[in-house]
Design an enzyme around this catalytic site. Structure first.
Site, short mmCIF file in Angstrom:
data_model
loop_
_atom_site.label_atom_id
_atom_site.label_comp_id
_atom_site.label_asym_id
_atom_site.label_seq_id
_atom_site.Cartn_x
_atom_site.Cartn_y
_atom_site.Cartn_z
N GLU A 1 52.74 31.70 73.85
CA GLU A 1 52.72 31.63 72.54
C GLU A 1 53.36 32.86 71.87
OE1 GLU A 1 51.94 29.17 71.27
OE2 GLU A 1 50.75 28.23 72.74
N HIS B 1 58.82 26.43 66.62
CA HIS B 1 58.09 26.81 67.70
C HIS B 1 57.99 25.97 68.66
CE1 HIS B 1 54.16 29.04 68.38
NE2 HIS B 1 53.92 27.98 69.17
N GLU B 2 57.52 24.69 68.38
CA GLU B 2 57.46 23.72 69.55
C GLU B 2 58.73 23.35 70.39
OE1 GLU B 2 54.32 23.30 69.87
OE2 GLU B 2 53.85 24.14 67.85
N GLU C 1 45.87 20.64 75.62
CA GLU C 1 45.80 22.15 75.69
C GLU C 1 44.51 22.67 75.18
OE1 GLU C 1 48.68 24.48 73.94
OE2 GLU C 1 48.75 25.95 75.60
N MET D 1 51.66 20.42 68.74
CA MET D 1 51.31 20.85 70.38
C MET D 1 52.74 20.29 71.14
SD MET D 1 49.67 21.67 72.80
CE MET D 1 50.24 21.59 74.50
N GLU D 2 53.12 21.12 72.08
CA GLU D 2 54.33 21.03 72.51
C GLU D 2 54.63 20.22 73.78
OE1 GLU D 2 52.36 23.87 72.65
OE2 GLU D 2 52.54 24.85 74.72
N ASN D 3 53.71 19.06 73.81
CA ASN D 3 53.78 18.15 74.88
C ASN D 3 55.42 18.05 75.18
OD1 ASN D 3 50.93 17.64 74.58
ND2 ASN D 3 51.61 16.85 72.65
N GLY E 1 48.40 23.27 64.69
CA GLY E 1 49.52 23.10 63.70
C GLY E 1 50.49 21.73 64.43
ZN ZN Z 1 52.59 27.43 70.55
#
Ligand code: ZN
Length: 1003
Positions: A456, A433-434, A259, A399-401, A397
């Site tokens: 986000e 968050h992720e 991303e 990454m939401e893969n 911080g």
């Molecule tokens: Zn995010």
């Protein structure tokens, strides 16, 4: 992706951070070469035939039917070679005018010399940084073989696509890849001749044109490409990372971060979020490694037969439809811990073996939060597994893969004996968050990056809810205004801010909007929206939005539409919220009183008077800088009864009973605006705070402090108001208002540092901090919020040099260093900092060695921050130089190093000199497009407060390229001007007030 953790922990500017069927829809044989592996393998491994899972065979990878595969391999190799010869031997047509002219509708990027030109000197016929919309990828088969020793990557991708108009070309992305072989086939497997494949590096695009035939409308095709590349050094694309075991062994891993626009540097693809497709991966690896991907492994084969290398090949289950930026794969030697959700989805955390005990908290929390979000969204998590993995070198911080979330180590590892409360919470927040992104962002994705905030802002809003659910005793929702609202209000009052919705096109523009506005303002306006829609409507709306658009894309208007619907059209949510997303800034609400009538007026708040006066600096707003404001208030008569009034792009007046002395507007700071009162009302509020501050909630106390100090910064309030107000802090014992106050008091301290009143100001800070410092003490006990308060207050006490804190802290440091006496985690920030600040080279070296040695990521961060506290310029300079060597300090930690040195009065100018001396090197190290450069500019320059510094900064950056740091630079310059102005206007007033106050205080 959440903001990089470093930002959060070191300053207020944190940026944190796939399922399916087999692709064997084609009969084998008809299209057997569609799935060739590297190198030269036959295709049938991906057709679902002859597959064996190593798990079905007791962990033994057996390669059966070797003979058949061997023949198939040879046959295919010959066929493919012949096809390539034919393709290349055919008449070459280099003229792009063959066939249909590219629909080059937006010729926005004429090169300086009439370009754009492809790498071979030909004109590149597609002149738009966006891809054409007529070609739609539906499925990728990707095979990757990274060599972790030579760093060479061999890859092959097969992309199935269709076109929705007749054309003779397609355009897709590729960055720093060498394409070695190419082939196009139609649905029946017939090859189409390729006339040219051009590359235009500036737009990171490939242009592939057919020679004679055309892609037919609604026709399905397949493009096959083989490529090579290198594992990168920068923390993007497919890159190399490493860690050192406790025995000093260095281990390598290969990992991805895509991303927003880096998938194209790992494999050729249609790298825009709306081009969703299914992904089927195969990865070659060594036996001592594992390979992870969005989806689980379905088959592992011994590839040694083909390659004579002893390698294994993992084939992964095909994904659901998803965007390219969510694809992820990792090759490493990690181990895992696993928990099951209540629906039996397996949730694992992967980490180096020695760190696994630190993964327990994250895995348990993740499983619980997965359950919570499934219930909250009303939609099952659609993949069969969820992996979370700690990556040693990581820029953001996390990454939401989808199904393989990557985390910076400090965002996922937690040791109950060693990690502070704040770092503990941070892990929970980033995990939540992720996981929120797995629905919001992954299942439904923004159509284009201009709506990044949809990903986000929503994830940043929901993360606190997720954590609040699993740890209600932490009081996360009370901390929401500290983490989100206040930092966003702070930035958004600059003329150089930007609207939440912002047009972006090229990769560096996209990178630049991963900022406080997209994350925190996005979250804050949703918090405000929830206040007037109510939680149930919000939940129903989100559920509807996700169900309506799942596996697809949506935009901001789609979100507003569902809220309007579920609020039974009692609100026109779009009209209201457009005023918050399409114009930058926010209103200052000014409260005045005439008789029994209260008048509330709105005007955009700009901190900088110069910017305020100049229309030219302010982009025009479609709403003329007026807002739909949901005004909430209570009065001294009924402080627990909230009344709501709408300001519909206008001012408003309402009646109050005659006995009202003050009203408190913006209850609990849930609204994204600031409030000013008439002077007598301020006086009345301050008196109430002094007499009994608990009349106001902690959040309201924080918001009064935040507004008073900020309005003084904007030149709207006299400095005596925040000074008088802050005296109530002598009685304050709550974390939320203290956190807000310390932020402002320290900011004033920096600006006062070169003025006559500085010493008096420090004495004043000591006075304010005295009682609360005694209250928290130096024992690491109490509730979560007490522990947070203690860390916060003691660090401020160290800066103010409060003897009762400094002395015992120095002793704790000495005992730790000399006798190994353990320091409680929440005191380590204080103790290490005190030891370094008041110690010498020996103390510094001791901490440096501990930094190098520790296997606990949270401990590393504390030590790193403490190392910058030295008062010896020689040591600080040595520290800065060490940060240039990635073997000493990881690239992701360079910014925290520079930040802590810049924050140190002894180091501020060293840090600035360092930034200038190594700016070109930073550009090479981090890439010109990354948000890291913005961070450097902000942390080093934004506390300057003299004309001389302003000139320096502005002159220096005129001479060098700033890349994606342009907006950060503008914001820094504006902040410096603001600081200069503030000192000029307020320093003497403060000096006088302090003079009188301290005289009375002493007497
Ligand atoms: Zn995010």
């Amino acid at each position: 992706m959440p903001p990089p953790a470093a930002l959060r922990q070191d300053s207020e500017a944190i940026r944190m951070d796939s399922l399916g069927k087999t692709s064997a829809s084609r009969p084998p044989g008809q299209n057997g070469n569609a799935n060739t592996e590297i190198p030269g393998n036959s295709g049938d491994s991906n057709t679902g035939l002859h597959k064996r899972s190593i798990y079905e065979q007791n962990g033994v990878a057996v390669c059966s039917q070797k003979r058949a595969l061997c023949i198939a391999t040879v046959v295919f190799a010959i066929l493919f070679a012949v096809s390539l010869i034919i393709a290349f031997a055919g008449p070459q047509n280099d003229c792009p005018c063959a066939g249909e002219k590219p629909a080059n509708l937006e010729a926005e990027d004429e090169g300086d010399d009439g370009g754009p030109f492809a790498t071979n000197g030909e004109v590149f016929p597609w002149n738009n940084v966006r891809l054409p919309t007529f070609a739609h990828p539906t499925r990728y088969n990707i095979t990757i073989h990274p060599n972790l020793t030579t760093l060479e990557v061999k890859g092959q991708v097969t992309i199935e696509f269709y076109v929705d108009k007749e054309t003779n070309f397609i355009v897709f992305h590729s960055k720093n890849l060498t394409i070695n072989e190419k082939m196009i086939q139609d649905r029946k497997g017939h090859r189409l001749k390729i006339s040219q494949l051009l590359e235009y590096p500036k737009h990171q695009q490939l242009y592939l044109e057919l020679e004679e035939s055309k892609f037919r409308k609604r026709g399905n095709y397949t493009v096959h490409l083989r490529f090579t590349s290198k594992l990168g050094n920068e923390l993007e694309g497919f890159y190399l990372s490493s860690y050192v075991t406790a025995d000093g062994d260095k281990r390598h891993l290969a990992t991805t971060h895509f991303e927003p626009t880096y998938a194209r540097s790992a494999f050729p693809c249609f790298d825009e979020p709306q081009f969703k497709a299914k992904f089927k991966m195969s990865i070659f690896r060594d036996r001592f490694h594992i390979a992870l991907c969005n989806m689980p492994v379905v088959n592992t084969e011994d590839a040694g037969f083909y390659m004579g290398t002893g390698l294994l090949r993992d084939d992964f289950q095909e994904s659901v439809e998803m965007s390219t930026y969510l694809v992820a794969f990792v090759v490493c030697d990690y181990k895992r811990v696993t928990e099951m959700t209540s629906r039996n989805v397996s949730v694992s955390v992967y980490a180096p073996e020695a760190m696994l005990p630190q993964a327990q908290f994250a895995v348990k929390t993740a499983a619980k939060i997965m359950d919570y979000f499934e219930a909250y969204f009303g939609i099952h998590y659609p993949l069969p597994k969820q992996d979370l993995i700690a990556i040693p070198d990581f820029a953001a911080g996390a990454m939401e893969n989808w199904g393989l979330i990557t985390y910076r180590e400090t965002s996922i590892l937690y040791d109950p004996e060693e990690t502070s409360t704040a770092a503990h919470q941070w892990v929970a927040i980033v995990v939540a968050h992720e996981l929120a992104h797995q629905w919001f962002g992954n299942l439904v994705t923004m159509k284009w990056w201009n709506d990044l905030w949809l990903n986000e802002g929503v994830a940043s809003f929901l993360e606190h809810k997720g954590v609040d659910h699993v740890a209600p005793e932490w009081g996360m929702m009370n901390q929401f205004i500290l983490d989100k609202t206040q930092s966003a209000l702070h930035l958004d009052a600059l003329a150089s801010s930007h609207p939440i919705s912002v047009p972006v096109k090229d990769p560096s523009e996209i990178e630049a909007i991963f900022d406080t506005i997209s994350y925190n303002k996005g979250a804050a306006i949703l918090y405000m929206l929830e206040e007037f829609l109510l939680e149930e409507v919000m939940k129903k709306g989100l559920n509807d939005y996700l169900n309506t658009h799942k596996y697809g894309n949506a935009d901001t208007n789609d979100l507003w539409a569902v809220f309007t619907k579920h609020a039974n059209h009692s609100f026109d949510v779009k009209s209201i919220m457009d005023t918050w997303t399409q114009q930058m800034g926010f209103p200052l609400i000014t409260i005045s009183r005439e008789g029994n009538a209260i008048l509330a007026t709105q005007k955009r708040l700009l901190l900088s008077p110069r910017e305020n006066d100049t229309d030219l600096l302010t982009p025009k707003s479609p709403f003329d800088y007026k807002w739909y404001v949901p005004l909430s208030y209570y009065t001294n008569l009924q402080p627990r009864v909230t009344t709501n009034v709408w300001m519909n792009l206008t001012d408003v007046s309402f009646e109050v009973p005659p006995a009202v002395e003050w009203i408190k507007v913006n209850v609990n700071q849930t609204g994204f605006y600031r409030v000013n009162y008439s002077e007598d009302m301020w006086t009345s509020i301050i008196t109430t705070l002094h007499n009994n501050h608990t009349v106001f909630t902690p959040a309201d106390r924080a918001s009064l402090i935040d507004d008073a100090f900020t309005l003084c910064r904007a030149g709207i309030l006299n400095a005596t108001i925040p000074l008088k107000l802050s005296l109530y802090l002598l009685n304050e014992r709550d974390f939320v208002p203290w956190s807000t106050a310390i932020e402002h008091l320290e900011s004033w301290s920096k600006m006062m540092s070169e003025t006559a009143g500085f010493k008096k100001y420090i004495a004043f800070m000591k006075t304010l901090l005295g009682p609360v410092t005694a209250y928290v003490g130096l024992n690491d006990t109490g509730s979560y919020s007490t522990r947070l308060l203690r860390s916060n207050v003691l660090e401020a006490a160290l800066i103010a040099n409060i003897e009762g804190v400094v002395k015992p802290a120095k002793l704790l440091f000495k005992n730790w260093m000399e006798k190994g006496t353990r320091i409680p985690p929440n005191l380590r920030d204080l103790v290490y900092a005190a030891g370094i600040k008041y110690g010498g080279e020996k103390d510094w070296n001791y901490c440096w060695n501990m930094y190098k040695k520790t296997q606990i990521p949270s401990e590393k961060v504390i030590l790193l921050k403490s190392l910058g506290q030295s008062m010896d310029p020689w040591i600080l300079q040595r520290f800065l130089l060490a940060s240039l060597d990635r073997e000493e300090i990881r690239p992701q930690d360079v910014e925290p190093v520079i930040a802590v040195v810049a924050h140190n009065p002894e180091g501020q100018f060293l840090a600035w000199r360092h930034l200038k001396a190594y700016w070109p090197r930073f550009q090479t190290m981090f890439g010109n497009g990354t948000f890291t450069l913005s961070g450097f500019i902000t942390v080093v320059t934004s506390t300057f407060c003299t004309e001389y510094d302003l000139q320096e900064v502005s002159e220096y950056f005129k001479k060098v390229e700033v890349g994606s740091g342009q907006r950060a630079l503008e914001q820094s310059l504006e902040t410096i001007r603001l600081n200069i102005h503030w000192v000029k206007e307020n320093a003497e007033t403060i000096n006088q007030w302090l003079h009188n106050y301290l005289k009375i205080d002493k007497s």
